[in-house]
Design a protein around this motif. Structure first.
Motif, PDB file in Angstrom:
ATOM      1  N   HIS A  30     -12.350  -7.999   6.471  1.00 53.26           N
ATOM      2  CA  HIS A  30     -13.401  -7.111   5.984  1.00 53.26           C
ATOM      3  C   HIS A  30     -13.154  -5.675   6.434  1.00 53.26           C
ATOM      4  CE1 HIS A  30     -15.756 -10.774   5.067  1.00 53.26           C
ATOM      5  NE2 HIS A  30     -16.455  -9.984   4.268  1.00 53.26           N
ATOM      6  N   ALA A  33     -10.381  -4.103   4.340  1.00 51.42           N
ATOM      7  CA  ALA A  33     -10.844  -3.939   2.966  1.00 51.42           C
ATOM      8  C   ALA A  33     -11.821  -2.770   2.845  1.00 51.42           C
ATOM      9  CB  ALA A  33     -11.506  -5.217   2.475  1.00 51.42           C
ATOM     10  N   PRO A  37      -9.062   0.088   1.443  1.00 51.46           N
ATOM     11  CA  PRO A  37      -9.203  -0.901   0.359  1.00 51.46           C
ATOM     12  C   PRO A  37      -8.064  -0.913  -0.646  1.00 51.46           C
ATOM     13  CG  PRO A  37     -10.705   0.947   0.030  1.00 51.46           C
ATOM     14  CD  PRO A  37     -10.137   1.092   1.404  1.00 51.46           C
ATOM     15  N   ARG A  54      -3.964  -5.570  -2.957  1.00 53.32           N
ATOM     16  CA  ARG A  54      -4.570  -4.580  -2.082  1.00 53.32           C
ATOM     17  C   ARG A  54      -5.506  -5.312  -1.108  1.00 53.32           C
ATOM     18  NH1 ARG A  54      -7.319  -1.350  -6.849  1.00 53.32           N
ATOM     19  NH2 ARG A  54      -8.018  -3.521  -7.084  1.00 53.32           N
ATOM     20  N   TRP A  55      -5.931  -4.616  -0.061  1.00 56.07           N
ATOM     21  CA  TRP A  55      -6.826  -5.256   0.907  1.00 56.07           C
ATOM     22  C   TRP A  55      -8.127  -5.699   0.233  1.00 56.07           C
ATOM     23  CZ3 TRP A  55      -5.561  -7.235   5.352  1.00 56.07           C
ATOM     24  CH2 TRP A  55      -4.439  -6.751   6.031  1.00 56.07           C
ATOM     25  N   ILE A  56      -8.638  -4.894  -0.683  1.00 57.88           N
ATOM     26  CA  ILE A  56      -9.877  -5.277  -1.352  1.00 57.88           C
ATOM     27  C   ILE A  56      -9.648  -6.500  -2.237  1.00 57.88           C
ATOM     28  CG2 ILE A  56      -9.537  -3.700  -3.322  1.00 57.88           C
ATOM     29  CD1 ILE A  56     -12.874  -4.615  -1.553  1.00 57.88           C
ATOM     30  N   LEU A  59      -9.627  -9.636   0.079  1.00 62.41           N
ATOM     31  CA  LEU A  59     -10.982 -10.028   0.470  1.00 62.41           C
ATOM     32  C   LEU A  59     -11.704 -10.712  -0.685  1.00 62.41           C
ATOM     33  CD1 LEU A  59     -13.369 -10.081   2.394  1.00 62.41           C
ATOM     34  CD2 LEU A  59     -13.928  -7.747   1.650  1.00 62.41           C
ATOM     35  N   ARG A  60     -11.616 -10.136  -1.868  1.00 63.41           N
ATOM     36  CA  ARG A  60     -12.288 -10.737  -3.025  1.00 63.41           C
ATOM     37  C   ARG A  60     -11.736 -12.122  -3.336  1.00 63.41           C
ATOM     38  NH1 ARG A  60     -12.041  -5.236  -6.705  1.00 63.41           N
ATOM     39  NH2 ARG A  60     -13.929  -4.231  -5.870  1.00 63.41           N
TER      40      ARG A  60
END
Length: 300
Positions: A30, A33, A37, A54-56, A59-60
């Protein structure tokens, strides 16, 4: 790649092991992200093409996978067994299972059929993830699900099919699998604590070529894999006893030699180590191969 449902009392011994609780893993995911992100978190070569998360995105995907697992009846009482090469799907699924609160087990991915069946009988996972279709036939299951089904509908644009290396970019590298005892915990901890991108080859056979394309700044490899790299270097040197080999050995033994720098740079480029700045190793190690010891001296 698939997830199956498989039930009984838990008995663990290598080549099976528990990932254990990584209390900060989801918090760190988290964090990155939120802070970075759009920076690359994961890279994996598939069918000759690099894909990036990507980091986001990471996480998703973990959140989607956790929802997909719950929809399949996966809960705190479940046990997920993972077997195969380390790559984004395996890592993200491990994090998703931990977010649900279930234990994650790993099973070496190089077991012969009889040993595999014995281990499955001992660990009794409720769910299993195995990459090899051939091996998957031996994981008796109630239901077989594709990874994409767990993930659910997803925008293809979230996964960048081409990537480039901006100035100062860092990239950890792993070419391992669940045959590395304790390896999954090492890879997850190093990746999530550092916030560096993490890259994986398409296959063990293409590892050296793919590694050269990434030019990683850090290595997350087992002692046996590091020895394999040392053996790769050795196989490309002149044979023992020849004058060219004696010249190589002399150059390495003399730090001020210009030839030594030339040789080391050539070896670095050959292995994709021209940007190497970090080599993970356990606290207790045996004598290091000469070339790897040289690289570590440069890093220090």
């Amino acid at each position: 790649m698939s997830v199956h449902e498989l039930t009984r009392p838990l008995t663990l011994e290598w080549p099976a092991e528990s990932l254990g609780n990584l209390p900060l893993a989801l918090e760190q995911l988290h964090h990155w992200a939120q802070i970075t992100p759009l920076q690359t978190a994961l890279r994996h070569k598939r069918q000759g093409q690099w894909y990036a998360w990507r980091w986001i995105d990471a996480l998703r995907d973990v959140e989607r996978l956790a929802d997909g697992l719950r929809q399949q009846g996966f809960d705190e009482q479940s046990r997920l067994a993972l077997s195969g090469a380390f790559e984004p799907n395996l890592l993200l699924l491990a994090l998703a299972a931990q977010s649900v609160g279930a234990p994650v087990l790993t099973l070496a991915d190089d077991l012969p059929l009889e040993a595999l069946q014995q281990q499955l009988w001992r660990i009794r996972p409720t769910h299993g993830y195995v990459q090899s279709r051939q091996q998957a036939r031996h994981w008796q299951s109630i239901q077989r699900l594709d990874f994409a089904q767990l993930l659910g509908p997803i925008d293809p644009a979230q996964h960048v099919q081409r990537w480039w290396r901006p100035t100062g970019d860092t990239a950890l590298w792993s070419e391992e699998g669940t045959h590395w005892q304790g390896g999954l915990a090492v890879v997850l901890e190093q990746w999530l604590s550092s916030g560096h991108g993490l890259a994986f080859p398409e296959s063990p056979a293409s590892a050296r070529r793919d590694r050269s394309e990434v030019a990683p700044t850090g290595l997350l490899l087992s002692p046996s894999r590091l020895q394999h790299l040392a053996d790769d270097i050795e196989s490309r040197l002149a044979p023992l006893g020849t004058w060219r080999r004696r010249l190589c050995d002399w150059a390495i033994a003399h730090p001020q030699s210009g030839l030594r720098r030339v040789l080391k740079n050539r070896v670095r480029r050959l292995l994709g180590f021209q940007r190497l700045a970090y080599i993970w190793q356990p606290l207790k190690t045996s004598a290091e191969p000469t070339w790897l010891a040289e690289f570590k001296r440069d890093i220090a």
